[in-house]
Design a protein around this motif. Structure first.
Motif, PDB file in Angstrom:
ATOM      1  N   PRO A  84      -6.571  21.635 -13.401  1.00 15.98           N
ATOM      2  CA  PRO A  84      -7.953  22.132 -13.399  1.00 15.98           C
ATOM      3  C   PRO A  84      -8.120  23.298 -12.433  1.00 15.98           C
ATOM      4  N   ASP A  85      -9.215  24.029 -12.588  1.00 14.82           N
ATOM      5  CA  ASP A  85      -9.588  25.145 -11.697  1.00 14.82           C
ATOM      6  C   ASP A  85      -8.537  26.238 -11.642  1.00 14.82           C
ATOM      7  N   GLU A  86      -7.896  26.495 -12.755  1.00 12.21           N
ATOM      8  CA  GLU A  86      -6.894  27.546 -12.797  1.00 12.21           C
ATOM      9  C   GLU A  86      -6.998  28.277 -14.131  1.00 12.21           C
ATOM     10  N   ALA A  87      -6.902  29.578 -14.076  1.00 13.57           N
ATOM     11  CA  ALA A  87      -6.797  30.389 -15.292  1.00 13.57           C
ATOM     12  C   ALA A  87      -5.408  30.998 -15.269  1.00 13.57           C
ATOM     13  N   ARG A  88      -4.678  30.839 -16.339  1.00 11.64           N
ATOM     14  CA  ARG A  88      -3.288  31.258 -16.394  1.00 11.64           C
ATOM     15  C   ARG A  88      -3.079  32.312 -17.463  1.00 11.64           C
ATOM     16  N   ASP A  89      -2.419  33.399 -17.069  1.00 14.30           N
ATOM     17  CA  ASP A  89      -1.998  34.411 -18.042  1.00 14.30           C
ATOM     18  C   ASP A  89      -0.848  33.851 -18.851  1.00 14.30           C
ATOM     19  N   ILE A  90      -0.894  34.033 -20.149  1.00 14.24           N
ATOM     20  CA  ILE A  90       0.240  33.627 -20.978  1.00 14.24           C
ATOM     21  C   ILE A  90       0.695  34.820 -21.809  1.00 14.24           C
ATOM     22  N   THR A  91       1.942  34.768 -22.197  1.00 12.38           N
ATOM     23  CA  THR A  91       2.512  35.835 -23.016  1.00 12.38           C
ATOM     24  C   THR A  91       2.154  35.602 -24.486  1.00 12.38           C
ATOM     25  N   MET A  92       2.422  36.588 -25.304  1.00 11.18           N
ATOM     26  CA  MET A  92       2.161  36.453 -26.734  1.00 11.18           C
ATOM     27  C   MET A  92       3.044  35.346 -27.330  1.00 11.18           C
ATOM     28  N   GLU A  93       4.262  35.222 -26.844  1.00 10.66           N
ATOM     29  CA  GLU A  93       5.148  34.162 -27.322  1.00 10.66           C
ATOM     30  C   GLU A  93       4.585  32.784 -26.964  1.00 10.66           C
ATOM     31  N   GLN A  94       4.092  32.627 -25.751  1.00 12.48           N
ATOM     32  CA  GLN A  94       3.494  31.358 -25.347  1.00 12.48           C
ATOM     33  C   GLN A  94       2.235  31.068 -26.154  1.00 12.48           C
ATOM     34  N   TYR A  95       1.469  32.096 -26.474  1.00 13.00           N
ATOM     35  CA  TYR A  95       0.269  31.943 -27.300  1.00 13.00           C
ATOM     36  C   TYR A  95       0.643  31.412 -28.684  1.00 13.00           C
ATOM     37  N   ARG A  96       1.667  31.983 -29.275  1.00 10.50           N
ATOM     38  CA  ARG A  96       2.104  31.516 -30.600  1.00 10.50           C
ATOM     39  C   ARG A  96       2.628  30.086 -30.538  1.00 10.50           C
ATOM     40  N   ARG A  97       3.347  29.760 -29.457  1.00  8.76           N
ATOM     41  CA  ARG A  97       3.827  28.384 -29.277  1.00  8.76           C
ATOM     42  C   ARG A  97       2.643  27.422 -29.208  1.00  8.76           C
ATOM     43  N   LEU A  98       1.612  27.806 -28.481  1.00  7.56           N
ATOM     44  CA  LEU A  98       0.424  26.974 -28.339  1.00  7.56           C
ATOM     45  C   LEU A  98      -0.241  26.731 -29.688  1.00  7.56           C
ATOM     46  N   LEU A  99      -0.406  27.790 -30.479  1.00  4.42           N
ATOM     47  CA  LEU A  99      -1.025  27.641 -31.799  1.00  4.42           C
ATOM     48  C   LEU A  99      -0.160  26.844 -32.760  1.00  4.42           C
ATOM     49  N   ASP A 100       1.147  26.851 -32.538  1.00 10.06           N
ATOM     50  CA  ASP A 100       2.053  26.071 -33.384  1.00 10.06           C
ATOM     51  C   ASP A 100       2.152  24.612 -32.950  1.00 10.06           C
ATOM     52  N   GLY A 101       1.474  24.249 -31.841  1.00  9.33           N
ATOM     53  CA  GLY A 101       1.445  22.864 -31.413  1.00  9.33           C
ATOM     54  C   GLY A 101       2.426  22.517 -30.314  1.00  9.33           C
ATOM     55  N   PHE A 102       3.085  23.501 -29.770  1.00 15.41           N
ATOM     56  CA  PHE A 102       4.033  23.256 -28.695  1.00 15.41           C
ATOM     57  C   PHE A 102       3.386  23.514 -27.349  1.00 15.41           C
ATOM     58  N   ALA A 103       4.009  23.009 -26.292  1.00 17.19           N
ATOM     59  CA  ALA A 103       3.518  23.250 -24.937  1.00 17.19           C
ATOM     60  C   ALA A 103       3.718  24.717 -24.579  1.00 17.19           C
ATOM     61  N   VAL A 104       2.844  25.228 -23.729  1.00 19.81           N
ATOM     62  CA  VAL A 104       2.940  26.616 -23.296  1.00 19.81           C
ATOM     63  C   VAL A 104       4.242  26.841 -22.541  1.00 19.81           C
ATOM     64  N   GLU A 105       4.586  25.883 -21.696  1.00 22.00           N
ATOM     65  CA  GLU A 105       5.835  25.984 -20.954  1.00 22.00           C
ATOM     66  C   GLU A 105       6.858  25.047 -21.580  1.00 22.00           C
ATOM     67  N   SER A 106       8.078  25.476 -21.564  1.00 22.37           N
ATOM     68  CA  SER A 106       9.147  24.687 -22.140  1.00 22.37           C
ATOM     69  C   SER A 106       9.350  23.407 -21.344  1.00 22.37           C
ATOM     70  N   SER A 107       9.682  22.340 -22.032  1.00 21.64           N
ATOM     71  CA  SER A 107       9.942  21.077 -21.344  1.00 21.64           C
ATOM     72  C   SER A 107      11.378  21.006 -20.830  1.00 21.64           C
ATOM     73  N   ILE A 108      12.170  21.992 -21.151  1.00 18.23           N
ATOM     74  CA  ILE A 108      13.548  22.029 -20.677  1.00 18.23           C
ATOM     75  C   ILE A 108      13.536  22.582 -19.267  1.00 18.23           C
ATOM     76  N   ARG A 109      14.052  21.812 -18.334  1.00 21.03           N
ATOM     77  CA  ARG A 109      14.081  22.207 -16.935  1.00 21.03           C
ATOM     78  C   ARG A 109      15.471  22.700 -16.567  1.00 21.03           C
ATOM     79  N   ARG A 110      15.505  23.685 -15.714  1.00 16.89           N
ATOM     80  CA  ARG A 110      16.772  24.227 -15.239  1.00 16.89           C
ATOM     81  C   ARG A 110      17.367  23.278 -14.209  1.00 16.89           C
ATOM     82  N   TYR A 111      18.632  23.004 -14.349  1.00 14.57           N
ATOM     83  CA  TYR A 111      19.335  22.137 -13.416  1.00 14.57           C
ATOM     84  C   TYR A 111      19.655  22.935 -12.159  1.00 14.57           C
TER      85      TYR A 111
END
Length: 119
Positions: A84-111
């Protein structure tokens, strides 16, 4: 129109929940007062999500006036950032992911390998 995002230069996501009963003036007030941003910035799309996460509202100033749209999913929910209380800039790729039903950020974490000498 929404999927292609023609004429949109910047996309901002209002993280957390927003009361989607608000109209243009209410959402513009949130942009200005809660986030300190200018809702009259031409080419900037502001996105808001409600409690159920099955619909989003977008606010876009087109130079002569505002465009307000609602996108409701027929099945499923948007993977909306919950901070909450945050506005986040997203890229066009993240926007398309969001509209396709995926999370804005990848769930794959770097080891990150831990160095045993610096513990």
């Amino acid at each position: 129109m929404l999927r292609e995002a023609a004429g949109i230069r910047r996309i901002l996501v209002a993280c957390g929940r927003t009361d989607l009963r608000r109209g243009i003036d209410g959402l513009a007030a949130i942009v200005r007062l809660a986030y300190g941003l200018d809702p009259l910035e031409e080419g900037t799309l502001f996105l808001f999500c409600g409690v159920k996460k099955d619909r989003i509202k977008g606010l876009l100033f087109e130079g002569i006036g505002f465009c307000l749209f609602t996108l409701r999913l027929s099945d499923g929910r948007f993977q909306w950032p919950n901070t909450p209380d945050e506005a986040r800039d997203i890229t066009m790729e993240q926007y398309r992911r969001l509209l396709d039903g995926f999370a804005v950020e990848s769930s794959i974490r770097r080891y990150v390998r831990k160095d045993p000498e610096n513990q």
